[in-house]
Design an enzyme around this catalytic site. Structure first.
Site, PDB file in Angstrom:
ATOM      1  N   SER A 173     -22.185 -71.628  19.889  1.00 17.49           N
ATOM      2  CA  SER A 173     -22.419 -72.976  19.378  1.00 17.49           C
ATOM      3  C   SER A 173     -21.090 -73.711  19.366  1.00 17.49           C
ATOM      4  CB  SER A 173     -22.954 -72.879  17.939  1.00 17.49           C
ATOM      5  OG  SER A 173     -22.899 -74.128  17.282  1.00 17.49           O
ATOM      6  N   TYR A 213     -23.577 -69.574   9.478  1.00 16.77           N
ATOM      7  CA  TYR A 213     -23.822 -69.866  10.888  1.00 16.77           C
ATOM      8  C   TYR A 213     -22.500 -69.947  11.661  1.00 16.77           C
ATOM      9  CZ  TYR A 213     -25.999 -72.424  14.830  1.00 16.77           C
ATOM     10  OH  TYR A 213     -26.451 -72.827  16.060  1.00 16.77           O
TER      11      TYR A 213
END
Lengths: 269, 278
Positions: free
Chosen positions: A154, A167
């Site tokens: 990401s 995350y």
């Protein structure tokens, strides 16, 4: 002649969203697919969980392209079940060339609001799930004489983003996994790379964002960190899939240990 | 439908090697080409550089693909010449979408030994030449209103140091700074800017007596064969190969040039067989 004609790809999180898009894009270019997805309720997330119907729809769409697909309902955190699904798929389709470790979840909360359960499920799925995926597939790639592993990290795997501490940690960890595997697997002609999406137009990417609102209102200085450099709000799943396809195909046969940002420049400023 | 069908690409250093390969790969996928090359020698470069005959061959191969090409002899160190060649090409082909700033030279010497001439030829060609190509292209890309894709050829030496080519390392690192700045400045116009970072590529730039001497100077000249030198090139790479082929770089350029990467900007993409992780 498709760009991955005759290859077999294993994809996690393939019931919908980016995972389904990867399966379809690779199948359009000639690959057969081994697909897994949890396809079940996930606690703590703000968006709907994928379902068995979603996974069945992926199967239908891949078969409509006249490609084969073996789909199994399995949690990437369940190492033994995952390994069984991989081994079964490889037995049925004959070999393995491509691994796409895509399955992931996202829970938005500030540091105080991040529970131990959220931490454990996020690290378990987004980081340990990737490790489980490679541990279960690498030998099949070696047996095949080489291959390509693509991990979905990401923008949050390159820079810190607010209200996503579990995350961000998991996605940074994926970069470490990628780099470590790239060094060890190079001698087997196995390439290992990551992609780094910014926001993607999927249920996770669009329906799960509401929690950002009040947090950014309380901390307005941090909002800019989520913005893209190119003048777009969000990317489409196919944009991520086109990067996966490039890394999966022999067009990138000498590309390894790359962090490929498909992030509209989000990590550039 | 080609992957860059209907687009026009400006390729520098297109007479041979990677530049010709980029032109051909883009043309195979539907692009027309504006090509420049020095087609001449630079005195500080220790291997034979391209010739007008090389560019004629590039033109022949592009036209054999039924694509158009406007080729001009121009040195990237000369901004006015580059600009004139590109302006002419855009006038003839009607638009500009893609820039592959590929032209580069190679020479060597330790930082202590490099001459002023080696240094200035290197920086002028491999860094300032890249800026010239982009500077000439930006007005055309903006005028088109369709965004665009600029791909700069750096090197593994743009991301790590390699001894005895300090001027090359400096120039190729500079290309990364140029790329990153351009990515910021041009994003509002949807012009994407990325760099490719090859390890050794199977072209005339490595297969010559001077480069073989750099890699196998301990051996008598007669023993510096392609195979022996190849084994030494292979020690640079993690994947078990000696060098990559020009088409491997071209496939990366093609991906950046195509709309498949429409939201990718600011990326340093190694096509390096893992050279950087060793």
């Amino acid at each position: 002649m498709g760009r991955v004609e005759g290859k077999v790809a294993f994809i996690t999180g393939a019931a919908r969203g980016q995972g389904r898009s990867h399966a379809l894009r690779l199948a359009q270019e000639g690959a057969d697919i081994i697909a897994v997805d949890l396809a079940d309720h996930i606690p703590n997330i703000d968006y709907p969980s994928a379902t068995e119907e979603d996974l069945a729809e992926t199967v239908r769409q891949v078969e409509a392209l006249d490609r084969r697909i073996i789909a199994t309902k399995v949690d990437v955190r369940d190492r033994e079940a995952l390994r069984a699904a991989i081994d079964d798929g490889v037995a049925q389709l004959g070999k393995l060339d491509i691994v796409v470790a895509n399955a992931g979840i996202c829970v938005i909360a500030d540091w105080k609001g991040t529970s131990a359960e959220v931490w454990d499920q996020t690290i378990g799925t987004n980081l340990t799930g990737v490790w489980n995926t490679v541990q279960g597939t690498a030998q099949h790639l070696i047996d095949n004489g080489g291959g390509s592993i693509i991990m979905t990290s990401s923008a949050a795997g390159i820079k810190g983003l607010p209200f996503l501490s579990a995350y961000v940690s998991a996605k940074h960890g994926v970069v470490g996994l990628m780099r470590a595997y790239a060094t060890e697997l190079a001698e087997y002609n196995i390439r290992v790379n990551t992609i780094h999406p910014t926001g993607v137009n999927t249920p996770m990417g669009t329906l799960g964002g509401d929690a950002f609102g009040p947090l950014l209102e309380a901390h307005p200085k941090l909002g800019g960190m989520l913005a893209n450099l190119l003048p777009i709000e969000i990317t489409e799943p196919v944009d991520q899939s086109n990067a996966v396809l490039f890394l999966a195909s022999d067009e990138s046969r000498y590309v390894t240990s790359l962090e490929l940002t498909v992030d509209a420049g989000n990590t550039q400023f | 439908m080609g992957r860059v069908e209907g687009k026009v690409a400006f390729v520098t250093g297109a007479a041979r090697g990677q530049g010709r390969s980029h032109a051909l790969r883009l043309a195979q996928e539907g692009a027309d080409i504006i090509a420049v090359d020095i087609e001449d020698q630079i005195d500080s470069v220790p291997y034979p550089m391209s010739t007008p005959a090389d560019m004629e061959e590039t033109v022949r191969q592009i036209e054999a693909l039924d694509r158009r090409i406007v080729a001009t002899k121009a040195d990237v160190r000369d901004y006015e010449a580059v600009k004139a060649a590109l302006d002419d090409g855009v006038a003839q082909l009607g638009r500009l979408d893609i820039v592959a700033a590929n032209a580069g030279i190679f020479s060597f010497g330790s930082m202590e030994e490099l001459t002023e001439e080696q240094w200035s030829d290197m920086l002028d060609t491999n860094l300032t030449g890249v800026w010239h190509a982009v500077k000439a292209a930006i007005p055309h890309l903006k005028a088109g209103g369709n965004g665009g894709s600029i791909v700069l050829t750096s090197s593994t030496a743009g991301l790590m140091a390699i001894p005895n080519i300090g001027h090359y390392v400096a120039a190729k690192h500079g290309v990364v700074g140029l790329m990153r700045t351009l990515a910021l400045e041009l994003a509002p116009d949807f012009i994407r800017v990325n760099s490719v970072h090859p390890t050794s590529v199977d072209t005339d730039m490595i297969h010559n007596d001077a480069t073989y001497a750099l890699f196998a100077g301990d051996l008598p000249v007669a023993e510096r064969t392609r195979d022996v030198v190849g084994e030494r090139f292979q020690t640079l790479n993690a994947l078990p190969i000696k060098w990559v082929e020009p088409v491997d770089i071209s496939n990366a350029v093609l991906w950046f040039a195509s709309d498949e990467s429409r939201y990718v900007t600011g990326v340093t993409l190694p096509v390096d067989a893992g050279s950087l992780i060793k």
